[in-house]
Design a protein around this motif. Structure first.
Motif, mmCIF file in Angstrom:
data_model
loop_
_atom_site.group_PDB
_atom_site.id
_atom_site.type_symbol
_atom_site.label_atom_id
_atom_site.label_comp_id
_atom_site.label_asym_id
_atom_site.label_seq_id
_atom_site.Cartn_x
_atom_site.Cartn_y
_atom_site.Cartn_z
ATOM 1 N N ALA A 31 0.846 -1.190 0.000
ATOM 2 C CA ALA A 31 0.000 0.000 0.000
ATOM 3 C C ALA A 31 0.879 1.237 0.000
ATOM 4 O O ALA A 31 1.932 1.260 0.623
ATOM 5 C CB ALA A 31 -0.908 0.007 1.222
ATOM 6 N N ALA A 32 0.429 2.283 -0.707
ATOM 7 C CA ALA A 32 1.123 3.566 -0.743
ATOM 8 C C ALA A 32 0.146 4.644 -0.276
ATOM 9 O O ALA A 32 -0.977 4.713 -0.768
ATOM 10 C CB ALA A 32 1.615 3.874 -2.151
ATOM 11 N N VAL A 33 0.577 5.470 0.695
ATOM 12 C CA VAL A 33 -0.293 6.480 1.291
ATOM 13 C C VAL A 33 0.480 7.781 1.437
ATOM 14 O O VAL A 33 1.612 7.784 1.913
ATOM 15 C CB VAL A 33 -0.768 6.013 2.689
ATOM 16 C CG1 VAL A 33 -1.627 7.074 3.343
ATOM 17 C CG2 VAL A 33 -1.503 4.694 2.599
ATOM 18 N N CYS A 34 -0.134 8.900 1.035
ATOM 19 C CA CYS A 34 0.480 10.208 1.224
ATOM 20 C C CYS A 34 0.235 10.658 2.660
ATOM 21 O O CYS A 34 -0.900 10.631 3.141
ATOM 22 C CB CYS A 34 -0.091 11.231 0.249
ATOM 23 S SG CYS A 34 0.725 12.837 0.358
ATOM 24 N N THR A 35 1.286 11.069 3.358
ATOM 25 C CA THR A 35 1.180 11.450 4.763
ATOM 26 C C THR A 35 0.962 12.949 4.972
ATOM 27 O O THR A 35 0.888 13.397 6.103
ATOM 28 C CB THR A 35 2.448 11.020 5.525
ATOM 29 O OG1 THR A 35 3.589 11.628 4.914
ATOM 30 C CG2 THR A 35 2.601 9.511 5.510
ATOM 31 N N THR A 36 0.834 13.714 3.894
ATOM 32 C CA THR A 36 0.588 15.145 4.012
ATOM 33 C C THR A 36 -0.837 15.387 4.481
ATOM 34 O O THR A 36 -1.771 14.779 3.960
ATOM 35 C CB THR A 36 0.798 15.837 2.652
ATOM 36 O OG1 THR A 36 2.106 15.548 2.178
ATOM 37 C CG2 THR A 36 0.622 17.338 2.760
#
Length: 64
Positions: A31-36
């Motif tokens: 899984a890839a998730v943007c932490t902004t």
């Protein structure tokens, strides 16, 4: 029964964090998730780590 979210092999590319997990059938997924804050971009169910890394490198966060 709720699913357990247990990520391992965490990696960060820019603001995107990539994690490896096993789905309910025991298959390894990524899984890839943007932490902004406020971005909300996430993609799951990659079968290879390379695909998740490519998505992380090509993500352009629209939050300024």
């Amino acid at each position: 029964m709720p699913a357990l979210d247990r990520f391992h092999s965490l990696m960060q590319i820019g603001p995107v964090q990539i994690g490896t997990y096993r789905d309910r059938y025991g298959r390894t997924k990524h899984a890839a998730v943007c932490t902004t804050d406020g971005c909300g971009w996430s993609v799951t169910n990659y079968t290879t780590s390379t695909a998740a890394q490519l998505a992380a490198r090509s993500h352009r966060c629209r939050v300024s």
